[in-house]
Design an enzyme around this catalytic site. Structure first.
Site, PDB file in Angstrom:
ATOM      1  NE  ARG A  29      -4.262  -1.619   0.914  1.00 44.65           N
ATOM      2  CZ  ARG A  29      -5.313  -1.197   1.614  1.00 44.65           C
ATOM      3  NH1 ARG A  29      -5.436   0.052   1.938  1.00 44.65           N
ATOM      4  NH2 ARG A  29      -6.242  -2.043   1.941  1.00 44.65           N
ATOM      5  NE  ARG A  33      -6.697   5.990   2.735  1.00 47.41           N
ATOM      6  CZ  ARG A  33      -7.417   5.080   3.372  1.00 47.41           C
ATOM      7  NH1 ARG A  33      -8.644   5.351   3.740  1.00 47.41           N
ATOM      8  NH2 ARG A  33      -6.886   3.912   3.669  1.00 47.41           N
ATOM      9  NE  ARG A  42      -9.961   8.108  -2.795  1.00 47.32           N
ATOM     10  CZ  ARG A  42     -11.239   8.464  -2.685  1.00 47.32           C
ATOM     11  NH1 ARG A  42     -11.710   9.457  -3.408  1.00 47.32           N
ATOM     12  NH2 ARG A  42     -12.051   7.816  -1.870  1.00 47.32           N
ATOM     13  CG  ASP A  78      -9.247  -2.617  -3.737  1.00 43.57           C
ATOM     14  OD1 ASP A  78      -8.658  -2.000  -2.837  1.00 43.57           O
ATOM     15  OD2 ASP A  78     -10.047  -3.555  -3.497  1.00 43.57           O
ATOM     16  CE1 TYR A 155     -13.165  -6.433   2.217  1.00 50.26           C
ATOM     17  CE2 TYR A 155     -11.502  -8.058   1.629  1.00 50.26           C
ATOM     18  CZ  TYR A 155     -11.875  -6.912   2.307  1.00 50.26           C
ATOM     19  OH  TYR A 155     -10.958  -6.254   3.068  1.00 50.26           O
TER      20      TYR A 155
HETATM   21  O1  CP3 Z   1       0.056  -1.242  -2.548  1.00 47.22           O
HETATM   22  C1  CP3 Z   1      -0.326  -0.313  -3.287  1.00 47.22           C
HETATM   23  O2  CP3 Z   1       0.126   0.846  -3.193  1.00 47.22           O
HETATM   24  C2  CP3 Z   1      -1.309  -0.634  -4.403  1.00 47.22           C
HETATM   25  C3  CP3 Z   1      -2.659  -0.377  -4.098  1.00 47.22           C
HETATM   26  C4  CP3 Z   1      -3.540  -1.310  -3.296  1.00 47.22           C
HETATM   27  C5  CP3 Z   1      -4.773  -0.843  -2.781  1.00 47.22           C
HETATM   28  N1  CP3 Z   1      -5.448  -1.894  -2.269  1.00 47.22           N
HETATM   29  C6  CP3 Z   1      -5.222   0.545  -2.853  1.00 47.22           C
HETATM   30  C7  CP3 Z   1      -6.261   1.024  -1.922  1.00 47.22           C
HETATM   31  C8  CP3 Z   1      -3.461  -2.671  -2.999  1.00 47.22           C
HETATM   32  C9  CP3 Z   1      -2.333  -3.650  -3.282  1.00 47.22           C
HETATM   33  C10 CP3 Z   1      -4.690  -3.033  -2.359  1.00 47.22           C
HETATM   34  C11 CP3 Z   1      -5.022  -4.405  -1.952  1.00 47.22           C
HETATM   35  C12 CP3 Z   1      -6.141  -4.611  -1.046  1.00 47.22           C
HETATM   36  N2  CP3 Z   1      -7.383  -4.030  -1.101  1.00 47.22           N
HETATM   37  C13 CP3 Z   1      -6.161  -5.573  -0.020  1.00 47.22           C
HETATM   38  C14 CP3 Z   1      -5.036  -6.523   0.319  1.00 47.22           C
HETATM   39  C15 CP3 Z   1      -3.965  -5.867   1.101  1.00 47.22           C
HETATM   40  C16 CP3 Z   1      -4.309  -5.651   2.555  1.00 47.22           C
HETATM   41  O3  CP3 Z   1      -4.256  -4.479   2.960  1.00 47.22           O
HETATM   42  O4  CP3 Z   1      -4.564  -6.622   3.265  1.00 47.22           O
HETATM   43  C17 CP3 Z   1      -7.419  -5.504   0.600  1.00 47.22           C
HETATM   44  C18 CP3 Z   1      -7.886  -6.342   1.778  1.00 47.22           C
HETATM   45  C19 CP3 Z   1      -8.185  -4.531  -0.100  1.00 47.22           C
HETATM   46  C20 CP3 Z   1      -9.589  -4.142   0.127  1.00 47.22           C
HETATM   47  C21 CP3 Z   1      -9.700  -2.719   0.523  1.00 47.22           C
HETATM   48  N3  CP3 Z   1      -9.523  -1.651  -0.333  1.00 47.22           N
HETATM   49  C22 CP3 Z   1     -10.009  -2.200   1.793  1.00 47.22           C
HETATM   50  C23 CP3 Z   1     -10.259  -3.041   3.016  1.00 47.22           C
HETATM   51  C24 CP3 Z   1     -10.021  -0.806   1.667  1.00 47.22           C
HETATM   52  C25 CP3 Z   1     -10.452   0.178   2.713  1.00 47.22           C
HETATM   53  C26 CP3 Z   1      -9.515   0.258   3.833  1.00 47.22           C
HETATM   54  C27 CP3 Z   1      -8.740   1.525   3.742  1.00 47.22           C
HETATM   55  O5  CP3 Z   1      -7.500   1.456   3.938  1.00 47.22           O
HETATM   56  O6  CP3 Z   1      -9.376   2.551   3.511  1.00 47.22           O
HETATM   57  C28 CP3 Z   1      -9.669  -0.489   0.352  1.00 47.22           C
HETATM   58  C29 CP3 Z   1      -9.517   0.862  -0.209  1.00 47.22           C
HETATM   59  C30 CP3 Z   1      -8.168   1.202  -0.757  1.00 47.22           C
HETATM   60  N4  CP3 Z   1      -7.415   0.374  -1.554  1.00 47.22           N
HETATM   61  C31 CP3 Z   1      -7.480   2.444  -0.606  1.00 47.22           C
HETATM   62  C32 CP3 Z   1      -6.304   2.335  -1.338  1.00 47.22           C
HETATM   63  C33 CP3 Z   1      -5.251   3.405  -1.533  1.00 47.22           C
HETATM   64  C34 CP3 Z   1      -8.014   3.652   0.154  1.00 47.22           C
HETATM   65  C35 CP3 Z   1      -9.106   4.242  -0.667  1.00 47.22           C
HETATM   66  C36 CP3 Z   1      -9.131   5.752  -0.721  1.00 47.22           C
HETATM   67  O7  CP3 Z   1      -8.238   6.397  -1.330  1.00 47.22           O
HETATM   68  O8  CP3 Z   1     -10.122   6.287  -0.226  1.00 47.22           O
END
Ligand code: CP3
Length: 356
Positions: A29, A33, A42, A78, A155
């Site tokens: 990640r 943010r 964003r 994602d 999910y």
């Molecule tokens: O690593 C990176 O920089 C690439 C981007 C990436 C995102 N999600 C962007 C994201 C990757 C590799 C993921 C994978 C992901 N998504 C996982 C597996 C990794 C982990 O953390 O266990 C999971 C479980 C998800 C599902 C997901 N997406 C959740 C639970 C959330 C909300 C939680 C949160 O942190 O807000 C997201 C949203 C998300 N995915 C964001 C980002 C940058 C935040 C969204 C925003 O900008 O509002």
């Protein structure tokens, strides 16, 4: 074609167990943010809109790499993108929300196994675009990824991020055949999806099974490991290493090692030395700084990172966090950690004593 060329990215070399001149580092990640330049983009669009806009997604993928000089760029996307392509409506509010969760065999039967290029072509276009943007930096690895079947199913069944995973566990006990059918469909989808990413130019792929650590090892052997094996054995991946990540993997490392991956990504609950001892030389290791440590003072977290570098060593080791970077992480601390890992060299005394 010889894939093990001199320009093979350092991270790929380490992923295959090779010795490198400098420990490769990236952070799960790493785009997101905590970066003001991410928020600037964003704020103009929705999260899914950002994932589907190739120009904007390429820009945010590159932001952490430009700022910190990590050894890898991970495509910005994602894990739920292919779930939407399977036919499930998806929205992001506070987190992901699937308003029509899977509750029955009939729901599973309705799901499709999408053609990845047809339904998620923007992901492959993003990969091609990033390879072209990175063509002048042959030492930077481009990472593609997918969620593993169990995490995607959680999910799909829970309808979002869950606290107790009651619904997927209920299906596991009440209707194991229905759950297996769902996991198999997810595994087929993910296999096609990762193969399309590799074909588009991904140089490494990571399988995220974020929620595979919520069941005991018996359930893991029945509902999780076989689908890792199905996906990984189905990849056409000459020269492309596979990283397997499970959160909450304490006690599960020996089972993770049976998946067929090249790299085991370890969370912060297992000390790195202990993980390396369990894993041995058969797999490279990735990890495992506590994401929360980036909120500690740099004078505290830098020695922690150096200690991990020393334990990980120059052979078959990739520095990373134990889970994703958290919102509000101070970017200066990320920089201090990346720089410290890059500057790390095994001390002369250590080298000679090992050499003798
Ligand atoms: O690593 C990176 O920089 C690439 C981007 C990436 C995102 N999600 C962007 C994201 C990757 C590799 C993921 C994978 C992901 N998504 C996982 C597996 C990794 C982990 O953390 O266990 C999971 C479980 C998800 C599902 C997901 N997406 C959740 C639970 C959330 C909300 C939680 C949160 O942190 O807000 C997201 C949203 C998300 N995915 C964001 C980002 C940058 C935040 C969204 C925003 O900008 O509002």
């Amino acid at each position: 074609m010889d894939f093990h060329t001199a320009t093979e990215p350092r991270l790929v070399k380490a992923a295959f167990g090779g010795t490198v001149d400098r420990i490769p580092v990236w952070m799960m990640r790493q785009a997101g943010r905590y970066l003001p330049e991410y928020m600037a983009i964003r704020n103009q669009t929705s999260f899914l809109g950002l994932c589907k806009d190739v120009d904007l997604a390429a820009e945010v993928s590159l932001q952490p790499w430009r700022r910190f000089g990590m050894d890898a760029v991970i495509m910005f996307s994602d894990i739920l993108i292919p779930v939407e392509a399977m036919g499930m409506p998806l929205v992001f509010e506070e987190g992901p929300h699937l308003p029509q969760p899977i509750r029955s065999r009939a729901d599973v039967e309705k799901l499709s196994i999408p053609d990845p290029v047809e339904k998620t072509g923007f992901v492959m276009n993003l990969i091609k675009r990033l390879r072209s943007d990175l063509s002048g930096s042959p030492d930077t690895a481009l990472i593609g990824f997918a969620g593993a079947p169990w995490t995607l199913a959680s999910y799909m069944i829970e309808g979002g991020t869950s606290r107790n995973y009651t619904q997927i566990k209920a299906m596991m006990w009440n209707e194991p055949k229905t759950l297996h059918m769902l996991l198999d469909k997810a595994a087929q989808t993910v296999t096609h999806y990762l193969n399309a990413q590799i074909e588009a130019g991904a140089q490494v792929v990571q399988l995220f099974d974020s929620w595979a650590g919520i069941v005991d090892s018996n359930a893991y052997q029945e509902f999780i490991l076989p689908y890792h094996q199905q996906v990984i054995s189905g990849l056409k991946r000459q020269g492309v290493p596979v990283i397997l990540y499970v959160n909450g993997s304490r006690g599960l490392l020996p089972l993770m090692m049976q998946a067929g991956a090249d790299v085991i990504s370890v969370d912060w609950l297992t000390p790195l030395a202990e993980a390396k001892q369990i894993i041995g030389a058969s797999h490279a290791v990735q990890g495992n700084l506590d994401s929360n440590a980036l909120f500690a003072d740099p004078s505290v977290v830098v020695p922690m990172a150096q200690a991990l570098a020393q334990t990980g060593g120059m052979t078959g080791y990739i520095f990373n966090l134990g889970h994703g970077i958290l919102p509000k992480t101070p970017p200066e601390t990320v920089k201090a950690v990346v720089d410290a890992v890059h500057a790390y060299q095994p001390s002369a005394t250590l080298t000679t004593s090992v050499g003798r």
